[in-house]
Design an enzyme around this catalytic site. Structure first.
Site, PDB file in Angstrom:
ATOM      1  CG  ASN A 149      17.861  -7.194   6.283  1.00  0.00           C
ATOM      2  OD1 ASN A 149      17.231  -8.245   6.335  1.00  0.00           O
ATOM      3  ND2 ASN A 149      17.275  -6.032   6.157  1.00  0.00           N
ATOM      4  CD  GLU A 247       6.045  -7.048   3.865  1.00  0.00           C
ATOM      5  OE1 GLU A 247       6.551  -5.971   3.498  1.00  0.00           O
ATOM      6  OE2 GLU A 247       4.834  -7.199   4.073  1.00  0.00           O
ATOM      7  CB  CYS A 281      13.860  -3.599   3.376  1.00  0.00           C
ATOM      8  SG  CYS A 281      12.929  -3.731   4.913  1.00  0.00           S
TER       9      CYS A 281
HETATM   10  P1  NDP Z   1      16.902 -13.184  -1.116  1.00  0.00           P
HETATM   11  O1  NDP Z   1      15.655 -12.998  -1.885  1.00  0.00           O
HETATM   12  O2  NDP Z   1      18.110 -13.638  -1.834  1.00  0.00           O
HETATM   13  O3  NDP Z   1      16.683 -14.235   0.056  1.00  0.00           O
HETATM   14  C1  NDP Z   1      15.674 -14.131   1.018  1.00  0.00           C
HETATM   15  C2  NDP Z   1      15.398 -15.486   1.586  1.00  0.00           C
HETATM   16  O4  NDP Z   1      14.890 -16.315   0.558  1.00  0.00           O
HETATM   17  C3  NDP Z   1      16.634 -16.190   2.107  1.00  0.00           C
HETATM   18  O5  NDP Z   1      16.293 -17.041   3.182  1.00  0.00           O
HETATM   19  C4  NDP Z   1      17.048 -17.017   0.910  1.00  0.00           C
HETATM   20  O6  NDP Z   1      17.840 -18.102   1.265  1.00  0.00           O
HETATM   21  C5  NDP Z   1      15.703 -17.463   0.402  1.00  0.00           C
HETATM   22  N1  NDP Z   1      15.673 -17.847  -0.997  1.00  0.00           N
HETATM   23  C6  NDP Z   1      16.543 -17.518  -1.999  1.00  0.00           C
HETATM   24  N2  NDP Z   1      16.140 -18.074  -3.159  1.00  0.00           N
HETATM   25  C7  NDP Z   1      15.004 -18.759  -2.897  1.00  0.00           C
HETATM   26  C8  NDP Z   1      14.099 -19.528  -3.690  1.00  0.00           C
HETATM   27  N3  NDP Z   1      14.289 -19.720  -5.004  1.00  0.00           N
HETATM   28  N4  NDP Z   1      13.020 -20.063  -3.093  1.00  0.00           N
HETATM   29  C9  NDP Z   1      12.795 -19.875  -1.794  1.00  0.00           C
HETATM   30  N5  NDP Z   1      13.615 -19.182  -0.977  1.00  0.00           N
HETATM   31  C10 NDP Z   1      14.694 -18.612  -1.528  1.00  0.00           C
HETATM   32  O7  NDP Z   1      17.147 -11.842  -0.343  1.00  0.00           O
HETATM   33  P2  NDP Z   1      18.371 -11.486   0.607  1.00  0.00           P
HETATM   34  O8  NDP Z   1      18.524 -12.524   1.662  1.00  0.00           O
HETATM   35  O9  NDP Z   1      19.533 -11.144  -0.240  1.00  0.00           O
HETATM   36  O10 NDP Z   1      17.819 -10.209   1.368  1.00  0.00           O
HETATM   37  C11 NDP Z   1      17.937  -8.927   0.883  1.00  0.00           C
HETATM   38  C12 NDP Z   1      16.635  -8.495   0.255  1.00  0.00           C
HETATM   39  O11 NDP Z   1      15.591  -8.549   1.210  1.00  0.00           O
HETATM   40  C13 NDP Z   1      16.684  -7.055  -0.208  1.00  0.00           C
HETATM   41  O12 NDP Z   1      16.109  -6.952  -1.477  1.00  0.00           O
HETATM   42  C14 NDP Z   1      15.817  -6.339   0.805  1.00  0.00           C
HETATM   43  O13 NDP Z   1      15.224  -5.169   0.335  1.00  0.00           O
HETATM   44  C15 NDP Z   1      14.814  -7.363   1.137  1.00  0.00           C
HETATM   45  N6  NDP Z   1      14.188  -7.073   2.420  1.00  0.00           N
HETATM   46  C16 NDP Z   1      12.882  -6.634   2.429  1.00  0.00           C
HETATM   47  C17 NDP Z   1      12.275  -6.295   3.605  1.00  0.00           C
HETATM   48  C18 NDP Z   1      10.843  -5.846   3.625  1.00  0.00           C
HETATM   49  O14 NDP Z   1      10.246  -5.871   4.695  1.00  0.00           O
HETATM   50  N7  NDP Z   1      10.255  -5.446   2.521  1.00  0.00           N
HETATM   51  C19 NDP Z   1      12.993  -6.349   4.889  1.00  0.00           C
HETATM   52  C20 NDP Z   1      14.342  -6.830   4.763  1.00  0.00           C
HETATM   53  C21 NDP Z   1      14.913  -7.178   3.554  1.00  0.00           C
HETATM   54  P3  NDP Z   1      19.447 -18.000   1.160  1.00  0.00           P
HETATM   55  O15 NDP Z   1      19.851 -16.706   1.776  1.00  0.00           O
HETATM   56  O16 NDP Z   1      19.849 -19.165   1.930  1.00  0.00           O
HETATM   57  O17 NDP Z   1      19.759 -18.044  -0.299  1.00  0.00           O
END
Ligand code: NDP
Length: 479
Positions: A149, A247, A281
């Site tokens: 995001n 996070e 988020c």
């Molecule tokens: P994901 O959990 O799907 O992915 C986050 C990251 O983790 C991506 O780089 C993803 O790679 C990677 N990933 C996915 N599966 C695995 C795994 N099994 N092991 C290790 N890494 C993995 O989240 P989104 O990218 O869909 O992001 C949206 C989410 O992030 C929302 O829930 C949002 O609330 C949260 N968020 C939280 C924030 C905070 O500060 N609390 C700030 C911003 C967002 P890939 O995309 O390549 O699958």
């Protein structure tokens, strides 16, 4: 067609598998880049390089390390136009937003931690017959995994403190938005960052992301993303007794009291709900309004939401661009259907969006506002992470708190009132890691950042991040 490369051992290299996947521009639905599908072999090369670099990097003076970060920060500023363009192309967000928020903040992250590490100190405890001092050493090889995001903004928010504290980093951006991380690796090369200090691997989360997390060479994981992924990372890390900073998701409440500055609250909450298409988020998604001003707030809020221009990301007047992917658009649309099934009354969102031919297949969606939903329904309980908010009624402080805290999440909240005593009482009792009073997303990088409950574990920001990326060791001297 842009061919993205991994950044390993100081070089831009193709994946060992020679396999790539498509990177799509969400505003046009067209493929514009190829993303490496990294695997265990790429990780092995990155770990070998990082291990070789660690003794030199961890022992380097903090001033020298800070200089590298400052140089990278300057290069981000110099390349603002290209980076903003790339971020907008990869995420669908308005170019203007990337120009004034995402990219300047990425530069600020590098600069902030360059300064912070030179001011970082550890504790000393003097006793009756002894003095204790704490050494803080870098943890070693750490992983930084970030979501789609706010791609470069969140990527650098993790990498900067990790590097500043003397760690070597294996980083993975989201496969959905890898472009600025790739451009960033080119800037690191230009800045002369020693090879192996930072390695960036591209590819899919469940594949290379998971492989990184499973590696016993990784001594700490800083992760921002969804709660389900965060839980999996915690499960893998627990038996390794490894540090994790998580996070995660949010379902952020906003409480609007009758004694607030109404125009300011409306203005602030339109921003809080729909900035970055609601894909932050910290975005407000449940707005609770005191009964006596409900209709008045609703009227003003809906007028402003209807006036938000959804359109071409490169148009200056567009306040919202496209959602990040076809899958995410489908997900938000499913929640719109769910909200209707749950009895929600749609106040706005279904008006057509006028787009030029080039954007006809893009993943655009108008901001949707619902009312008349119970607090327990899925729309009010599950993270949607898109342009959909609900308006809800409360009567009195006690009910406002009950409704706000009735959630498995606890990331951020905002309170809108001119009664500072009431605001402080609620701030004390509300179950979120971040509370804004009469504002939203006013960020001071020195403050602790993170959530409670299912919104995560640990805090980032300022000294908290430097503490996370260092291992304390107490030394006791007897007099
Ligand atoms: P994901 O959990 O799907 O992915 C986050 C990251 O983790 C991506 O780089 C993803 O790679 C990677 N990933 C996915 N599966 C695995 C795994 N099994 N092991 C290790 N890494 C993995 O989240 P989104 O990218 O869909 O992001 C949206 C989410 O992030 C929302 O829930 C949002 O609330 C949260 N968020 C939280 C924030 C905070 O500060 N609390 C700030 C911003 C967002 P890939 O995309 O390549 O699958």
């Amino acid at each position: 067609m842009i061919k993205i490369a991994n950044y390993i051992d100081g070089d831009l290299v193709p994946p060992k598998s020679s396999l790539y996947m498509d990177d799509v521009n969400p505003a046009t639905a067209e493929v514009f880049a190829q993303i490496p599908l990294s695997n265990q072999d790429d990780l092995k090369a990155a770990i070998n390089s990082a291990n070789k670099a660690f003794p030199m990097w961890s022992k380097m003076s903090v001033e020298k390390r800070a200089n590298y970060l400052m140089k990278i920060s300057s290069l981000i500023k110099e390349n603002l136009d290209q980076l903003a363009q790339a971020e907008s192309q990869d995420t669908g967000k308005p170019l203007q937003l990337a120009r004034v928020v995402d990219i300047p903040r990425a530069s600020a992250n590098m600069e902030f931690f360059a300064h912070a590490i030179t001011q970082f100190s550890s504790e000393s405890h003097s006793g009756k017959n002894s003095i204790n001092y704490t050494l803080r050493r870098p943890v070693g090889l750490v992983a930084c995994i970030s979501p789609w995001n706010l791609p470069l903004y969140l990527f650098t928010w993790k990498i900067a403190p990790a590097l500043a504290a003397g760690n070597c980093v294996i980083a993975k951006p989201s496969e959905i938005t890898p472009y600025t991380a790739y451009l960033f690796s080119r800037l690191c090369i230009e800045a002369g960052l020693p090879k192996g200090v930072l390695n960036i691997l591209h590819g899919q989360g469940p594949e290379i992301g998971n492989t990184i997390v499973e590696s016993e060479n990784i001594k700490a994981v800083s992760f921002t993303g969804g709660t389900t992924t965060g839980r999996r990372i915690a499960e893998i890390s627990a038996p390794l007794f490894r540090k994790v900073s998580l996070e995660l998701g949010g379902k952020n409440p906003a409480l609007v009291f009758a004694d607030c500055d109404l125009d300011k609250a409306v203005e602030g909450l339109v921003r809080a709900s729909f900035t970055n298409q609601g894909e932050i988020c910290l975005c407000a998604s449940r707005i609770y309004i005191e009964k006596s001003i409900y209709e008045q707030f609703k009227g003003k809020f809906i007028d402003k939401v209807k006036a938000l221009k959804v359109g071409a990301p490169d148009e200056q007047s567009s306040k919202m661009g496209a959602l990040v992917s076809a899958q995410h658009l489908d997900k938000v649309r499913r929640y719109i259907a769910i909200a209707k099934e749950e009895g929600g009354r749609l106040l706005c969102g279904e008006e057509p969006i006028e787009l030029e031919e080039k954007y006809k297949h893009g993943y655009f969606l108008r901001p949707h506002v619902f009312e008349n939903l119970p607090n327990t329904c899925r729309t009010n309980q599950e993270e949607i992470f898109g342009p959909l908010v609900s308006l809800n009624v409360f009567q009195g402080e006690e009910e406002a708190l009950l409704l706000a805290n009735d959630s498995e999440y606890g990331l951020a909240s905002s309170i809108w009132t001119n009664d500072l005593s009431k605001a402080n009482r609620i701030a004390d009792q509300i179950e979120t890691g971040i509370v804004w009073i009469n504002c939203w997303m006013n960020r001071d990088l020195r403050t602790p950042f993170g959530g409670m409950k299912n919104s995560g574990l640990g805090r980032e920001g300022g000294l908290e991040a430097l503490r996370f990326f260092t291992e304390p060791k107490n030394v006791c001297i007897e007099f």
